[in-house]
Design a protein around this motif. Structure first.
Motif, mmCIF file in Angstrom:
data_model
loop_
_atom_site.group_PDB
_atom_site.id
_atom_site.type_symbol
_atom_site.label_atom_id
_atom_site.label_comp_id
_atom_site.label_asym_id
_atom_site.label_seq_id
_atom_site.Cartn_x
_atom_site.Cartn_y
_atom_site.Cartn_z
ATOM 1 N N VAL A 11 6.440 -17.313 46.360
ATOM 2 C CA VAL A 11 5.508 -18.431 46.218
ATOM 3 C C VAL A 11 6.216 -19.740 45.896
ATOM 4 C CG1 VAL A 11 5.036 -18.246 43.724
ATOM 5 C CG2 VAL A 11 3.213 -19.006 45.284
ATOM 6 N N SER A 12 7.480 -19.686 45.490
ATOM 7 C CA SER A 12 8.195 -20.914 45.111
ATOM 8 C C SER A 12 8.785 -21.596 46.342
ATOM 9 C CB SER A 12 9.302 -20.603 44.110
ATOM 10 O OG SER A 12 10.270 -19.748 44.676
ATOM 11 N N ASP A 13 8.856 -22.911 46.293
ATOM 12 C CA ASP A 13 9.401 -23.699 47.407
ATOM 13 C C ASP A 13 10.891 -23.920 47.164
ATOM 14 O OD1 ASP A 13 9.992 -25.384 49.476
ATOM 15 O OD2 ASP A 13 8.662 -27.015 48.858
ATOM 16 N N THR A 14 11.683 -22.970 47.634
ATOM 17 C CA THR A 14 13.141 -23.071 47.526
ATOM 18 C C THR A 14 13.740 -22.831 48.907
ATOM 19 O OG1 THR A 14 13.507 -20.714 47.109
ATOM 20 C CG2 THR A 14 13.056 -22.112 45.183
ATOM 21 N N PRO A 15 14.979 -23.259 49.145
ATOM 22 C CA PRO A 15 15.614 -23.024 50.448
ATOM 23 C C PRO A 15 16.195 -21.620 50.584
ATOM 24 C CG PRO A 15 17.093 -24.267 49.032
ATOM 25 C CD PRO A 15 15.809 -24.107 48.271
ATOM 26 N N ILE A 16 15.966 -20.780 49.581
ATOM 27 C CA ILE A 16 16.518 -19.427 49.550
ATOM 28 C C ILE A 16 15.610 -18.489 50.347
ATOM 29 C CG2 ILE A 16 17.264 -17.568 48.001
ATOM 30 C CD1 ILE A 16 18.801 -20.238 47.738
ATOM 31 N N PRO A 17 16.173 -17.534 51.093
ATOM 32 C CA PRO A 17 15.339 -16.588 51.852
ATOM 33 C C PRO A 17 14.330 -15.880 50.961
ATOM 34 C CG PRO A 17 17.648 -16.341 52.488
ATOM 35 C CD PRO A 17 17.628 -17.286 51.319
ATOM 36 N N LYS A 18 13.129 -15.678 51.496
ATOM 37 C CA LYS A 18 12.058 -15.027 50.735
ATOM 38 C C LYS A 18 12.200 -13.516 50.886
ATOM 39 C CE LYS A 18 10.509 -19.111 49.772
ATOM 40 N NZ LYS A 18 10.873 -19.678 48.471
ATOM 41 N N LEU A 19 12.923 -12.914 49.961
ATOM 42 C CA LEU A 19 13.247 -11.503 50.027
ATOM 43 C C LEU A 19 12.995 -10.835 48.682
ATOM 44 C CD1 LEU A 19 16.672 -11.933 51.856
ATOM 45 C CD2 LEU A 19 14.518 -11.219 52.912
ATOM 46 N N THR A 20 12.684 -9.553 48.704
ATOM 47 C CA THR A 20 12.403 -8.823 47.472
ATOM 48 C C THR A 20 13.558 -8.882 46.467
ATOM 49 O OG1 THR A 20 10.830 -7.367 48.584
ATOM 50 C CG2 THR A 20 11.791 -6.562 46.534
ATOM 51 N N PRO A 21 14.812 -8.645 46.889
ATOM 52 C CA PRO A 21 15.889 -8.729 45.892
ATOM 53 C C PRO A 21 16.097 -10.129 45.340
ATOM 54 C CG PRO A 21 16.774 -8.331 48.094
ATOM 55 C CD PRO A 21 15.299 -8.138 48.176
ATOM 56 N N VAL A 22 15.763 -11.150 46.112
ATOM 57 C CA VAL A 22 15.829 -12.521 45.602
ATOM 58 C C VAL A 22 14.775 -12.705 44.510
ATOM 59 C CG1 VAL A 22 15.515 -14.963 46.178
ATOM 60 C CG2 VAL A 22 16.771 -13.467 47.738
#
Length: 444
Positions: free
Chosen positions: A300-311
């Motif tokens: 739900v957060s607006d970050t440039p990081i891939p939206k993945l479960t381990p993230v």
């Protein structure tokens, strides 16, 4: 149940449960709220059930590759039996997750959380007071606003199909479209994938994407590129899809696989000064929103990081630290991403395109590994890799892999990149042979 908490966590998925468990272990008084299934998308209707369904695809592809080189006959996918196997896992997730939370003496509420004012929210009318809030509400499938959009089904529906329709169409060429198209095709459906431009999987290396598409085309998936869907109508012979160019297609099931949208539009965020938009909730480098007592983690957060479960798990552990002993900004490691198609496509770190733009610093090793023993032994159809090496240090800094073993190889490569290992470092190790890991020294 107390109505005053140190922290309220909104969302009972991988991120939210990790935050709640971590804070409880640190002595915080925590409430976690979930409006749908406990456990969230990944284990209920995302990566885990998808991977279970993919297991049959992997077995079928392996048998196809070994025809006349050790095996005779290719198995058919028994969809109802495979779905029963999947449900044997997913049916236990909701109750198991809730029991796990209660076993840690974490307070739980099932319902819709809504911010009323700073430090106060309601859950279906129950008023809750709290010092801090962590939002971990994830994302949901997007639905394109075309005429007849009510006929769209989503990945959620696909991953719980009782029977596989004869004709299945996916609209959107991202991760979800490619992965579910692979599964439906292997299960015997006539599969089309429609994409609005000529560049599906745009975040991945172009030549690798083309190679993946060629493999899937050979397997029977039909790609309809540069087709912007305009309408879906129900007629006697099925669902009729029409695009802006006049392309028409009749199908039995149409899945909207055109991305996901954040679950941030039903929380009352405007009441507490939290900025959000179509890419999610705005956060700083401490994962705080524009209200310093409210954090957002995971999809739900607006970050440039891939939206993945381990993230999501990584961010959850960071926020637990911030709420107990505030410290430095979040520092992400290199993060691998992958597409569970057939073959699999995975990447990590610096891309070949970025490296090619700096030829004085980087070299790209473009490798065809198809005849290497690792792949020859099971008659792999294709195995490719691009590995980016920093010429000044001799360290790998990026990689893209296309093969049946790409999901395993990308983890090895992620470790090499994160630990900054050179070929000399690798050669000081003795790895089991012959295995994919023993190939690593030849990738530099």
């Amino acid at each position: 149940m107390s109505t005053q908490y140190d922290v309220v966590v909104i969302g009972g998925g991988p991120a939210g449960t990790a935050v709640a468990s971590g804070l409880k272990a640190k002595g915080k008084n925590v409430l976690i709220v979930e409006s749908d299934l406990w456990g969230g998308t990944c284990p209920n209707r995302g990566c885990d059930p998808k991977k279970i369904l993919l297991s049959a695809v992997e077995a079928k592809v392996a048998a196809q590759n070994l025809q006349h080189t050790g095996l005779t006959g290719v198995p058919d996918v028994d969809w109802p039996a495979l779905m029963a196997h999947k449900r044997g896992y997913t049916d236990k997730i909701n109750d198991g997750t809730l029991a796990g939370l209660k076993g840690q003496a974490i307070d739980t509420l099932h319902g819709e959380a809504f911010f009323q004012a700073d430090g106060q929210l309601t859950v279906d009318g129950t008023v809750i007071a709290t010092n801090d809030v962590v939002i971990a509400t994830g994302q949901r499938p997007a639905i394109l606003p075309v005429t007849g959009h009510e006929y769209f089904k989503t990945s959620t529906d696909f991953l719980d199909l009782d029977t596989m329709p004869k004709r299945v169409t996916f609209v959107g060429g991202g991760y979800v479209g490619f992965e579910l198209a692979t599964i439906a095709n292997a299960a015997g459906a006539d599969v089309h994938l429609i994409h609005h431009n000529d560049r599906p999987l745009k975040e991945f290396d172009q030549t690798m994407v083309q190679a993946l598409m060629a493999n899937l085309t050979d397997a029977g998936v039909k790609f309809d590129l540069d087709q912007d869907l305009q309408s879906i109508t129900q007629e006697a012979d099925g669902l009729h899809l029409k695009t802006a160019t006049g392309f028409e297609l009749v199908t039995d099931l149409v899945i909207c696989s055109a991305g996901r949208v954040p679950n941030d539009d039903h929380l009352g965020l405007a009441h507490v000064g939290v900025q959000f938009g179509r890419h999610g909730i705005a956060v700083n480098d401490h994962l705080q929103t524009t209200n310093p007592h409210i954090y957002a983690v995971g999809d739900v957060s607006d970050t440039p990081i891939p939206k993945l479960t381990p993230v999501a798990g990584f961010e959850a552990r960071y926020v637990v630290g911030q709420l107990t002993q505030p410290g430095a900004p979040i520092d992400y490691p290199v993060i691998p991403t992958q597409v569970y198609a057939a073959p699999k496509l995975a990447q990590v770190g610096l891309s070949a395109a970025e490296a090619t733009a700096q030829p004085d610093r980087y070299v790209v090793n473009d490798l065809d590994m198809t005849t290497w023993f690792t792949y020859y032994r099971f008659s792999a159809k294709q195995a490719l890799a691009k590995v980016v090496v920093d010429q000044t240090t001799g360290q790998a800094v990026g990689a893209t892999v296309l093969s049946d073993l790409a999901d395993e190889m990308i983890n090895y490569l992620t470790l090499l990149i994160e630990q900054r290992l050179t070929v000399a470092d690798l050669q000081r190790l003795v790895l089991a042979y012959p295995t994919p890991a023993s190939d690593l020294q030849y990738l530099y």
